[in-house]
Design a protein around this motif. Structure first.
Motif, PDB file in Angstrom:
ATOM      1  N   PRO A   3       0.837  -1.203   0.000  1.00 39.67           N
ATOM      2  CA  PRO A   3       0.000   0.000   0.000  1.00 39.67           C
ATOM      3  C   PRO A   3       0.866   1.246   0.000  1.00 39.67           C
ATOM      4  O   PRO A   3       1.995   1.231   0.449  1.00 39.67           O
ATOM      5  N   ALA A   4       0.332   2.345  -0.560  1.00 36.14           N
ATOM      6  CA  ALA A   4       1.072   3.604  -0.574  1.00 36.14           C
ATOM      7  C   ALA A   4       1.304   4.099   0.843  1.00 36.14           C
ATOM      8  O   ALA A   4       0.451   3.967   1.709  1.00 36.14           O
ATOM      9  N   LEU A   5       2.474   4.655   1.078  1.00 33.91           N
ATOM     10  CA  LEU A   5       2.837   5.139   2.402  1.00 33.91           C
ATOM     11  C   LEU A   5       2.515   6.619   2.508  1.00 33.91           C
ATOM     12  O   LEU A   5       2.814   7.402   1.616  1.00 33.91           O
ATOM     13  N   MET A 115       0.016  20.703 -18.229  1.00 34.18           N
ATOM     14  CA  MET A 115       0.861  19.691 -17.611  1.00 34.18           C
ATOM     15  C   MET A 115       0.106  18.384 -17.403  1.00 34.18           C
ATOM     16  O   MET A 115      -1.124  18.375 -17.338  1.00 34.18           O
ATOM     17  N   THR A 116       0.872  17.305 -17.284  1.00 36.10           N
ATOM     18  CA  THR A 116       0.336  16.027 -16.845  1.00 36.10           C
ATOM     19  C   THR A 116       1.049  15.643 -15.558  1.00 36.10           C
ATOM     20  O   THR A 116       2.276  15.507 -15.541  1.00 36.10           O
ATOM     21  N   TRP A 117       0.270  15.509 -14.487  1.00 37.31           N
ATOM     22  CA  TRP A 117       0.828  15.079 -13.200  1.00 37.31           C
ATOM     23  C   TRP A 117       0.641  13.572 -13.058  1.00 37.31           C
ATOM     24  O   TRP A 117      -0.467  13.053 -13.232  1.00 37.31           O
ATOM     25  N   THR A 118       1.716  12.873 -12.719  1.00 39.15           N
ATOM     26  CA  THR A 118       1.639  11.446 -12.428  1.00 39.15           C
ATOM     27  C   THR A 118       2.044  11.241 -10.971  1.00 39.15           C
ATOM     28  O   THR A 118       3.229  11.359 -10.630  1.00 39.15           O
ATOM     29  N   PRO A 119       1.085  10.978 -10.081  1.00 42.74           N
ATOM     30  CA  PRO A 119       1.408  10.830  -8.653  1.00 42.74           C
ATOM     31  C   PRO A 119       2.265   9.598  -8.385  1.00 42.74           C
ATOM     32  O   PRO A 119       2.351   8.666  -9.191  1.00 42.74           O
ATOM     33  N   SER A 120       2.898   9.603  -7.223  1.00 44.22           N
ATOM     34  CA  SER A 120       3.698   8.469  -6.774  1.00 44.22           C
ATOM     35  C   SER A 120       2.809   7.263  -6.508  1.00 44.22           C
ATOM     36  O   SER A 120       1.683   7.397  -6.033  1.00 44.22           O
ATOM     37  N   LYS A 121       3.309   6.089  -6.821  1.00 47.59           N
ATOM     38  CA  LYS A 121       2.606   4.852  -6.495  1.00 47.59           C
ATOM     39  C   LYS A 121       3.019   4.316  -5.132  1.00 47.59           C
ATOM     40  O   LYS A 121       2.416   3.368  -4.620  1.00 47.59           O
ATOM     41  N   THR A 122       4.054   4.924  -4.536  1.00 44.57           N
ATOM     42  CA  THR A 122       4.585   4.445  -3.260  1.00 44.57           C
ATOM     43  C   THR A 122       4.183   5.326  -2.093  1.00 44.57           C
ATOM     44  O   THR A 122       3.888   4.834  -1.004  1.00 44.57           O
ATOM     45  N   SER A 165      -2.717  13.074  -5.380  1.00 48.10           N
ATOM     46  CA  SER A 165      -1.799  12.304  -4.549  1.00 48.10           C
ATOM     47  C   SER A 165      -1.825  10.809  -4.852  1.00 48.10           C
ATOM     48  O   SER A 165      -0.868  10.103  -4.542  1.00 48.10           O
ATOM     49  N   THR A 166      -2.904  10.310  -5.399  1.00 42.35           N
ATOM     50  CA  THR A 166      -3.000   8.895  -5.727  1.00 42.35           C
ATOM     51  C   THR A 166      -3.784   8.748  -7.025  1.00 42.35           C
ATOM     52  O   THR A 166      -4.405   9.692  -7.505  1.00 42.35           O
ATOM     53  N   GLY A 167      -3.774   7.534  -7.582  1.00 39.49           N
ATOM     54  CA  GLY A 167      -4.580   7.288  -8.757  1.00 39.49           C
ATOM     55  C   GLY A 167      -3.826   7.524 -10.051  1.00 39.49           C
ATOM     56  O   GLY A 167      -2.594   7.581 -10.092  1.00 39.49           O
TER      57      GLY A 167
END
Length: 215
Positions: A3-5, A115-122, A165-167
């Motif tokens: 799971p993401a921290l 822009m394209t934002w790609t959130p962290s998977k961690t 932040s997620t997704g």
């Protein structure tokens, strides 16, 4: 899959960098940053798609005057520590000011950045509007401004959310109020805030990433 921290801010107090220069009599609508860090790991960030420049509402003067010429950037900020990325696609300059902002229109420029934002998977630390500024070489940073967001939406331009932040990745436009007007060089700065992994001693120091938009 782990799971993401959750990450929490390392500092409680954040100073807003807002380069709007001396105040005038116009009711300028510069948005201020917030200090909320998303902790949820279950709700995905909204996903939008890049738009064209269709002015579908002739009754809205600002929408019909939106730019149709763009400057391609096509550069990506990659945060190797958190696994986030921000792809800067293109910019639009000299967005029209609403009626009643004559003084500001003479001094400042509204610049839109797609822009394209790609959130962290961690980790769940967000990519946020408040962490982006445009640098023109002056002493103050130029912050995002929501003054013409309504005109952009009416004109069919997708907007970025306040944070993600997620997704999945999210694509859209963000508008900045830039001093001075018609600056020859524009640099986009992304200041990743200092943060700490919740429930552990792991920390990430504040770090600034930069991309030249023009000049």
């Amino acid at each position: 899959m782990r799971p993401a921290l959750a990450l929490v801010p390392a500092a409680v107090l954040l100073l807003a960098g807002c380069a709007n220069g001396p105040a005038d009599s116009d009711p300028d609508g510069t948005t201020g940053p917030t200090s909320t860090v998303a902790a949820s790991t279950t709700t995905p960030a909204p996903t939008t798609t890049p738009s064209g420049t269709t002015a579908s509402s002739p009754s809205t003067a600002a929408a019909t005057a939106l730019p149709t010429a763009f400057t391609d950037v096509n550069q990506t900020i990659i945060d190797p520590e958190l696994g986030q990325s921000t792809a800067v696609r293109r910019i639009a300059r000299q967005l029209p000011w609403p009626a009643g902002y004559n003084a500001s229109a003479q001094a400042y420029e509204l610049v839109a950045v797609e822009m394209t934002w790609t959130p962290s998977k961690t980790y769940t630390i967000p990519v946020s509007k408040q962490d982006f500024t445009i640098n023109t070489g002056g002493t103050l940073a130029n912050a995002p401004d929501n003054l013409v967001d309504g005109a952009l939406t009416t004109g069919g331009w997708a907007l970025l959310p306040d944070s993600a932040s997620t997704g999945d990745a999210v694509t859209g436009w963000m508008v900045f109020k830039v001093d001075p007007r018609a600056a020859p060089k524009l640099v986009l700065d992304y200041k990743r805030p200092a943060s700490k992994v919740s429930g552990s001693s792991q920390t990430f120091a504040e770090r600034t990433f930069s991309i030249t938009l023009e000049g």
